[in-house]
Design a protein around this motif. Sequence first.
Motif, short mmCIF file in Angstrom:
data_model
loop_
_atom_site.label_atom_id
_atom_site.label_comp_id
_atom_site.label_asym_id
_atom_site.label_seq_id
_atom_site.Cartn_x
_atom_site.Cartn_y
_atom_site.Cartn_z
N LEU A 32 0.85 -1.18 0.00
CA LEU A 32 0.00 0.00 0.00
C LEU A 32 0.89 1.23 0.00
O LEU A 32 1.86 1.30 0.75
CB LEU A 32 -0.87 0.05 1.26
CG LEU A 32 -1.87 -1.06 1.47
CD1 LEU A 32 -2.61 -0.82 2.78
CD2 LEU A 32 -2.85 -1.13 0.32
N LYS A 33 0.55 2.20 -0.85
CA LYS A 33 1.26 3.47 -0.84
C LYS A 33 0.45 4.44 0.01
O LYS A 33 -0.71 4.71 -0.29
CB LYS A 33 1.44 3.99 -2.25
CG LYS A 33 2.47 3.21 -3.03
CD LYS A 33 2.55 3.59 -4.48
CE LYS A 33 2.96 5.01 -4.71
NZ LYS A 33 3.10 5.34 -6.12
N LEU A 34 1.07 4.95 1.07
CA LEU A 34 0.42 5.88 1.98
C LEU A 34 1.30 7.11 2.12
O LEU A 34 2.46 7.12 1.69
CB LEU A 34 0.21 5.22 3.35
CG LEU A 34 -0.63 3.94 3.34
CD1 LEU A 34 -0.56 3.25 4.70
CD2 LEU A 34 -2.08 4.25 2.98
N THR A 35 0.76 8.16 2.74
CA THR A 35 1.48 9.41 2.88
C THR A 35 1.72 9.72 4.35
O THR A 35 0.78 9.81 5.13
CB THR A 35 0.67 10.57 2.25
OG1 THR A 35 0.28 10.20 0.94
CG2 THR A 35 1.50 11.84 2.20
N ARG A 36 2.98 9.88 4.71
CA ARG A 36 3.32 10.26 6.08
C ARG A 36 2.90 11.72 6.32
O ARG A 36 2.61 12.45 5.37
CB ARG A 36 4.83 10.15 6.32
CG ARG A 36 5.33 8.72 6.30
CD ARG A 36 6.84 8.74 6.54
NE ARG A 36 7.41 7.42 6.49
CZ ARG A 36 7.72 6.71 7.57
NH1 ARG A 36 7.51 7.19 8.77
NH2 ARG A 36 8.26 5.51 7.44
N LEU A 37 2.90 12.16 7.56
CA LEU A 37 2.51 13.53 7.88
C LEU A 37 3.44 14.57 7.23
O LEU A 37 3.02 15.69 6.96
CB LEU A 37 2.47 13.74 9.39
CG LEU A 37 1.34 13.01 10.11
CD1 LEU A 37 1.38 13.34 11.60
CD2 LEU A 37 -0.02 13.34 9.54
#
Length: 75
Positions: free
Chosen positions: A2-7
């Motif tokens: 899964l590609k997610l975005t950190r803060l």
Amino acid sequence: MLKLTRLNNKTVAINPDHISWADALPDTTLGLFNGDRLIVRESLDEFVEKVIAYRRMLARPDEVSLDVREEEKGS
């Protein structure tokens, strides 16, 4: 993966099999089996949708809609 975005807006790819729990605290926080935590920008609902789409792709790769595959390429 899964590609997610950190803060900090950096993209991270994570194997959803390594995630033991997810919570909105209010930021979406993922608990990993090794004890680490990951906070991401995606809402809890968006995260769940990504996991469902990923699992569908693994279970039935020929039946996953083109929209889901295009969304993953564009991320």
